[in-house]
Write an enzyme that holds these catalytic residues in place. Sequence first.
Site, PDB file in Angstrom:
ATOM      1  N   TYR A   1      -5.350   4.338   0.622  1.00 37.96           N
ATOM      2  CA  TYR A   1      -5.611   3.679  -0.885  1.00 37.96           C
ATOM      3  C   TYR A   1      -6.862   2.933  -0.907  1.00 37.96           C
ATOM      4  CZ  TYR A   1      -4.229   1.100  -5.027  1.00 37.96           C
ATOM      5  OH  TYR A   1      -4.156   0.635  -6.089  1.00 37.96           O
TER       6      TYR A   1
ATOM      7  N   SER B   1      -9.571  -0.858  -8.226  1.00 35.71           N
ATOM      8  CA  SER B   1      -8.742  -2.073  -7.631  1.00 35.71           C
ATOM      9  C   SER B   1      -9.500  -2.848  -6.914  1.00 35.71           C
ATOM     10  CB  SER B   1      -7.708  -1.172  -6.873  1.00 35.71           C
ATOM     11  OG  SER B   1      -7.131  -2.252  -6.037  1.00 35.71           O
TER      12      SER B   1
END
Length: 681
Positions: free
Chosen positions: A571, A558
Amino acid sequence: MASATPPDVTALLERAHRLGSDPRNTNYAGGNASAKAVAADPVTGGTTELMWVKGSGGDLGTLTEAGLAVLRLDRVRALRAVYPGVEREDEMVAAFDFCLHGRGGAAPSIDTAMHALVDAAHVDHLHPDSGIALACAADGEALTKECFGERVVWVPWRRPGFQLGLDIAAVKEENPRAIGVVLGGHGITAWGATSQECERNALDMIRTAEEFLARRGRPQPFGPPLEGYGPLPREERLERAAALAPVIRGLASQDLRQIGHFTDAPAVLDFLAAAQHPRLAALGTSCPDHFLRTKVRPLVLDLPPATPLERVVERLRELHAAYREEYAAYYARHADDATPAMRGADPAIVLVPGVGMFSFGKDKQTARVAGEFYLNAINVMRGAESVSTYAPIEEREKFRIEYWALEEAKLRRMPKPKPLATRVALVTGAGSGIGRAIAHRLAAEGAVVVVADLDADSAQRVAAELGGPDTAVAVTADVTSEEQIEAALKAAALAFGGVDLVVNNAGISISKPLLETTARDWDLQHAIMARGSFLVSREAARMMGAQGLGGDIVYITSKNGVFAGPNNIAYGATKADQAHQVRLLAAELGPQGIRVNGVNPDGVVRGSGIFAGGWGAQRAAVYGVQEEKLGEFYAQRTLLKREVLPEHVAAAVFALTGGDLSHTTGLHIPVDAGVAAAFLR
């Protein structure tokens, strides 16, 4: 305006479907069926006699009108006058092009002459196991007479072609009461004045042969049981098959990477448990349709099932080296200056007593069909040995078929393989969103795909979208479970022979400020993505190492693994963990030819399972936008002002694995439409 299908063609297609759908009648893509009828000649306004016959490479069970070759019979029959003889009969295939009616439909096959020259309105040429058993028995001619009397005539082995058509035509003319022939070493041909009569005669021959073999056959045609060679218990058998499949696939892929298929069908296990299986397997298959797909003979492990796995692997490597030497010698014995180059010396069929059969091909269907053909060969051996002795055609004739110039020309006509052909991919989190898009792209580029997802229904749905078991299989996989990951890789081994390309995509997202992030939030986030991708990569690397074919591991990381933003500690940290796994594994696995790369997406909202699961609503609330506008909002933050879709991430995965970046490892590709704060430095 398209003309209606002639009634005779409709009857032909219906007959072909009935015959081809029953494996007792013929094998996949084996045999031919034809019909002759008078039709209008659009040039003269008169009529002409035409023949519709299954074209080259078609399958009777799924035959369509487009798969028929259409020829003018007056011109085909006129070829008798210019036939140059057996030594030059291959030239006659090109001559069929001058006999086509209009555009002619499908390419005529080598068996066209058999259908055209026989004086019957309808002809079926089939490869039933029962018929081939008689055709490959040492005293097949006498057995044919005993089985059928005067109704069926024996025709000695002759390679398919124009001369065989002339031979069968002469037999029919000389035996007006005959309903068909048994072709030595090959199969059967039946005929009739109507489609119904032809089908009835073909089935009569097949069922009569089956009944004859059952009535006359002796028990234990493969000999008594071989002590210690009985089947392993089912679970133990599959465990060993999964362990051996990557090793065997690696051996079978030395010249060209192959897709694998495994079966533990009772007929295979019974054959391998009997005393005569080494002798019979060494004789090889006989019917041309068989050994064109199975090679002349299989590789047979000569150890009992209880042998330790390490010794089995060692022995398979020894036998494989010997097989390659023997195949090269076989080629050298028979090749001449006109022979096509050797196509590879690896086995297409590997038999492991107590476990089953591994078969290989350029795709899953080819691998599966190769196994089905060897099962046909086992049935043929059983039938022949039950009433006589199995006596396939001689090696020289097999070589002439295997390296036939016409077969070589057929191979050259095949379309160029897709970039990921012969690659086995496993995608985690493939039941929706990015994972689903990746699975679709990899399959579209030629890979077979193991669709892994925690949601079994979603995985099954995506596997069905991709085309079913010859393209994709579904597995239920919680990536936090070592056992489930091991089971997913075993499923890949049993379905396709191993794994070449793994995409770590499974994930969730919990977005909270530091003080609101619980230890459970942290642990769950890391268990699924950091730990899960580590476990998947470890098991994949183990299997890739057993294959020895290299491979690709791709992490869907990501932008957040690089970009530091608020309210995202769990995250962002786990994505950074995944990003560094890419670098660490690229350094460690490179010497084995395993490349490890990553893709850094951002703002993939549409179709995303993560965003649909609550993450989208949270992020929309943080940014003060409507949830359905979140993708557009993210797009406006980027340099390109474009929304990122799952298909864009899938395109990056293909770019990394499709071949053009073959020397790239340890790379992260941003797929975020341009986020300057996440530029890699």
